[in-house]
Motif scaffolding. Structure first.
Motif, short mmCIF file in Angstrom:
data_model
loop_
_atom_site.label_atom_id
_atom_site.label_comp_id
_atom_site.label_asym_id
_atom_site.label_seq_id
_atom_site.Cartn_x
_atom_site.Cartn_y
_atom_site.Cartn_z
N TYR A 180 -10.44 -1.45 4.58
CA TYR A 180 -10.88 -2.64 5.31
C TYR A 180 -9.99 -2.95 6.51
CZ TYR A 180 -14.37 -3.44 1.73
OH TYR A 180 -15.46 -3.30 0.91
N ALA A 181 -8.99 -2.13 6.76
CA ALA A 181 -8.27 -2.19 8.02
C ALA A 181 -9.13 -1.42 9.03
CB ALA A 181 -6.89 -1.55 7.89
N VAL A 182 -9.96 -2.15 9.78
CA VAL A 182 -10.99 -1.50 10.57
C VAL A 182 -10.55 -1.18 11.99
CG1 VAL A 182 -12.87 -2.49 9.23
CG2 VAL A 182 -12.04 -3.71 11.24
N ASP A 183 -9.34 -1.56 12.36
CA ASP A 183 -8.84 -1.16 13.67
C ASP A 183 -7.36 -0.79 13.53
OD1 ASP A 183 -7.17 -3.59 14.03
OD2 ASP A 183 -9.08 -4.60 14.37
N ARG A 184 -6.82 -0.21 14.59
CA ARG A 184 -5.45 0.29 14.52
C ARG A 184 -4.43 -0.82 14.29
NH1 ARG A 184 -4.07 5.45 16.89
NH2 ARG A 184 -5.90 6.79 16.65
N ASP A 185 -4.65 -1.96 14.89
CA ASP A 185 -3.71 -3.06 14.69
C ASP A 185 -3.64 -3.48 13.23
OD1 ASP A 185 -3.05 -3.09 17.38
OD2 ASP A 185 -4.37 -4.79 17.86
N ALA A 186 -4.80 -3.59 12.58
CA ALA A 186 -4.83 -3.99 11.17
C ALA A 186 -4.22 -2.92 10.28
CB ALA A 186 -6.27 -4.27 10.74
N ALA A 187 -4.48 -1.65 10.59
CA ALA A 187 -3.91 -0.56 9.79
C ALA A 187 -2.39 -0.55 9.89
CB ALA A 187 -4.50 0.77 10.24
N ARG A 188 -1.88 -0.66 11.10
CA ARG A 188 -0.43 -0.66 11.28
C ARG A 188 0.21 -1.90 10.65
NH1 ARG A 188 0.55 1.25 17.49
NH2 ARG A 188 2.71 1.46 16.78
N ALA A 189 -0.46 -3.03 10.75
CA ALA A 189 0.07 -4.25 10.14
C ALA A 189 0.14 -4.12 8.63
CB ALA A 189 -0.79 -5.45 10.53
N THR A 190 -0.85 -3.46 8.02
CA THR A 190 -0.84 -3.26 6.57
C THR A 190 0.30 -2.34 6.17
OG1 THR A 190 -3.24 -3.58 6.47
CG2 THR A 190 -2.20 -2.45 4.61
N VAL A 191 0.53 -1.29 6.93
CA VAL A 191 1.65 -0.38 6.66
C VAL A 191 2.97 -1.14 6.76
CG1 VAL A 191 2.89 1.66 7.46
CG2 VAL A 191 0.40 1.69 7.33
N ARG A 192 3.10 -2.00 7.77
CA ARG A 192 4.34 -2.78 7.92
C ARG A 192 4.52 -3.74 6.75
NH1 ARG A 192 2.73 -2.88 13.49
NH2 ARG A 192 1.84 -4.97 13.21
N THR A 193 3.43 -4.34 6.27
CA THR A 193 3.53 -5.22 5.10
C THR A 193 4.03 -4.45 3.89
OG1 THR A 193 1.77 -6.69 5.87
CG2 THR A 193 2.22 -6.68 3.52
N ALA A 194 3.47 -3.27 3.67
CA ALA A 194 3.92 -2.44 2.55
C ALA A 194 5.39 -2.10 2.67
CB ALA A 194 3.07 -1.18 2.46
N ALA A 195 5.82 -1.69 3.86
CA ALA A 195 7.23 -1.32 4.07
C ALA A 195 8.15 -2.51 3.87
CB ALA A 195 7.40 -0.74 5.47
N ALA A 196 7.72 -3.70 4.31
CA ALA A 196 8.56 -4.89 4.21
C ALA A 196 8.83 -5.29 2.76
CB ALA A 196 7.91 -6.06 4.95
N HIS A 197 7.95 -4.86 1.84
CA HIS A 197 8.10 -5.24 0.44
C HIS A 197 8.65 -4.12 -0.43
CE1 HIS A 197 5.25 -8.36 1.84
NE2 HIS A 197 5.88 -9.11 0.95
N CYS A 198 9.04 -3.01 0.18
CA CYS A 198 9.56 -1.87 -0.58
C CYS A 198 11.08 -1.82 -0.46
CB CYS A 198 8.94 -0.58 -0.05
SG CYS A 198 9.38 0.89 -1.01
N ARG A 199 11.76 -1.71 -1.57
CA ARG A 199 13.23 -1.63 -1.55
C ARG A 199 13.67 -0.30 -0.94
NH1 ARG A 199 14.84 2.24 -4.97
NH2 ARG A 199 13.80 2.53 -6.99
N PRO A 200 14.86 -0.24 -0.36
CA PRO A 200 15.38 1.05 0.12
C PRO A 200 15.38 2.09 -0.99
CG PRO A 200 16.74 -0.75 0.92
CD PRO A 200 15.78 -1.36 -0.07
N GLY A 201 14.85 3.25 -0.69
CA GLY A 201 14.72 4.30 -1.69
C GLY A 201 13.47 4.20 -2.54
N GLY A 202 12.73 3.08 -2.42
CA GLY A 202 11.48 2.93 -3.15
C GLY A 202 10.34 3.68 -2.50
N ARG A 203 9.17 3.63 -3.12
CA ARG A 203 8.02 4.40 -2.65
C ARG A 203 6.85 3.49 -2.27
NH1 ARG A 203 6.81 10.15 -5.42
NH2 ARG A 203 8.86 11.08 -5.08
N VAL A 204 6.15 3.89 -1.21
CA VAL A 204 4.90 3.27 -0.81
C VAL A 204 3.80 4.32 -0.96
CG1 VAL A 204 3.57 2.32 1.10
CG2 VAL A 204 5.95 1.62 0.77
N VAL A 205 2.74 3.99 -1.66
CA VAL A 205 1.63 4.92 -1.87
C VAL A 205 0.37 4.30 -1.28
CG1 VAL A 205 0.24 6.18 -3.55
CG2 VAL A 205 2.71 5.87 -3.94
#
Length: 252
Positions: free
Chosen positions: A122-147
């Motif tokens: 449902y990230a239908v444009d590049r801005d939304a897709a990149r924002a979702t990736v940044r949200t995932a990264a912001a909540h992942c601890r160093p050394g943790g995994r994002v899938v």
């Protein structure tokens, strides 16, 4: 004689499936359909036994996949639809269930694992897709995994038709037809039309239909956005021919 043809309007931002039809979700996509997928995901989510205890799922919907993962993690489940969060809470009362948009959520804490399942579509444009990736990264601890698990990338997209649905012990039932195609191969979206047949407990049957729009990006786009966010990733193809992106949060 009046025409029986009904024109399905263009996609809307908040699909009926996740709002006024959300109570039907357990008959549309129940937990029992996700057991095999959960087993396939676990080796990616828990490669180091005992080191991954907490997980955030962005866009968790009705919590059907989480139903199988909660025995392995302390889960925080988020979705922008309050109606779907209520469905998830009923299925997973022992989990933390929160309303939040995957493009902008900031909980102020980190997790061992962060996952975005097919809600990433449902990230239908590049801005939304990149924002979702940044949200995932912001909540992942160093050394943790994002899938990240998009249904498809540009390289693997194929038109398809599916049907399904289930019955409930209370007499309700649901059946659906799902038809996916790409109206414009030159842009970065595709569409799916849904038709739902809904049977109430008293035998009354009604029909609803709608179109959903999804983002369609290249494999290298996702890899680049994850690298930019500090979670450089590798990919693997799962048994359903989906590209799975596995990023590791860089140490600070």
């Amino acid at each position: 004689m009046a025409s029986l043809r009904t024109v399905i309007p263009p996609p809307v931002e908040e699909p009926h499936l996740y709002t006024d039809l959300a109570s039907w979700w357990p008959l549309f996509s129940p937990p029992e359909e996700y057991g095999e997928e959960a087993q396939d995901l676990l080796p990616m989510l828990r490669p180091e036994e005992g080191l991954a205890r907490t997980m955030l799922e962005l866009g968790s919907g009705g919590g059907s996949l989480a139903f199988h993962l909660k025995k392995h993690f302390t889960l925080t489940l988020t979705d922008r639809s309050p109606e779907m969060v209520a469905v998830s809470r009923a299925a997973n009362p022992e989990c933390e269930n929160l309303v939040g948009d995957m493009t902008s959520l900031r909980l102020g804490r980190t997790f061992d694992r962060v996952m975005v399942h097919d809600a990433i579509m449902y990230a239908v444009d590049r801005d939304a897709a990149r924002a979702t990736v940044r949200t995932a990264a912001a909540h992942c601890r160093p050394g943790g995994r994002v899938v990240l698990l998009p249904d498809c990338v540009r390289e693997t997209f194929e038109p398809l038709t599916e049907s399904g649905g289930h019955d409930s012990p209370d007499g309700r039932g649901m059946r659906y037809l799902m038809w996916t195609w790409d109206p414009d191969p030159d842009d970065e979206t595709f569409e799916t039309a849904f038709a739902y047949l809904l049977r109430e407990a008293d035998g009354t049957v009604s029909m609803s239909q709608e179109r959903h729009r999804f983002g369609l990006f290249r494999r290298d786009d996702w890899l680049e956005w994850m690298r930019e966010a500090g979670i450089p990733a590798t990919t693997r193809r799962d048994p359903w021919n989906r590209e799975v992106f596995i990023g590791v949060r860089e140490q600070e």
